[in-house]
Design a protein around this motif. Sequence first.
Motif: not given
Length: 399
Positions: A95-107, A249-257
């Motif tokens: 699965v390929d994601f750009r770094a800016d589709e991955i958001f680091i969280s505090d859990g 933690g992290y949340t993936v929000v794909p740019s296709d959404l």
Amino acid sequence: MIKLNDNFEHLPQRYIFTEVGMEVAKFKKENPDVEIIRMDVGDVSQPLCEAAVKAMHEAVDDLTRPDTLAGYGPEEGYKWLRETIARKVYSPLGVDFRADEIFISDGAAADLGNLGNLFAKKCTVAAQDPVYPVYVDASIIDGRNKIILLPCTAQNNFVPELPKERADIIYLCFPNNPTASVLTADQLKIWIDYARDNGSIIIYDGAYEAYIRTSGVPRSIYEVEGAREVAIEVRSFSKVAGFTGVRCGYTVVPSDLRGFYSDGERADIRAMWDRRQHTKFNGASYISQRGALASLSEEGIVQTRAQVDYYLRNAGNLRAALESVGIEAFGGVDSPYVWVKTPGNMTSWDCFHMLLDKARVTCTPGSGFGKAGEGYVRLTGFNTKELTAQAAERLRKLL
Ligand code: PLP
């Protein structure tokens, strides 16, 4: 007098884990000399892996020098961690994601609650029953009153069926807390197709993905075709690297959404989440992110895998002990949890009190995860090997 958010009145009186904690505290007060084994807690018992500890020590040292001081970081997380997650976590899954589709969280917990900010109040929500309570409670707090519960029972192997009415936001949690069930790629595809056909968004909670060992069970929803157009995936370092107290933690929000505002304007959901985070979140701590990065190093991956194996062995042993005395139990495979049918159709809370009174072992009553959890209790593999073995022996003797 200030007017309050009435939605709080619609929440259950207490959060299940708080309620269990109160019952245990009461028991301890009444029985100060009795030694209880806590098998209800979803928190880790093993020290953090060496790689992460070393990196966090170094990160603290960075803060002691002006030239390496890390102040406010990027709201969406440091690029080095986002890129490493894309490369080390998702690329190996194809699965390929750009770094800016991955958001680091505090859990994961906060993001799971906050993602609701993206959607209209009138959206209908679907969630498994029983399930980790945050999805339903956060939806209620946001004022969403159309909530479809998807019963997950032994009859359907704890796999939810598609809702009969249309759902806009669908929370899926696999491996599931508390039932420990997982979905195959074919089963996930049914949900992805449903979301594509209905213009829905799936919020996929993968907090326990590291526990999946059965081949063919996807670790990420994005391993299944079409998911990047309909799914947001929420993950955590809590259960894989023991970061329950460190918080990352992290949340993936794909740019296709994509979605639509009520005026018909089409919008990019990734950009909305980015905007939301810049306003309401000032980033996870530098120290936590350095620790998370180290947990994804070559040695970190080996060390964290050994810890996950340890908890999996505990859960497997617990389930085997219960089954040896004829108790129906699920999980302990692909999950740190064991989902146990109460003996003789006892209620979940009656079983909780019986195990506490007679075996001095705690559990989490299944009814606290939703109506369909009645008649079950949840045990965890997160305690130490020694205490888990003792608890298993006590339960075997009692039951
Ligand atoms: N999702 C599920 C299913 C959980 O069980 C938990 C915690 O127990 C979380 C999310 C929260 O994880 P975090 O520690 O990352 O907030």
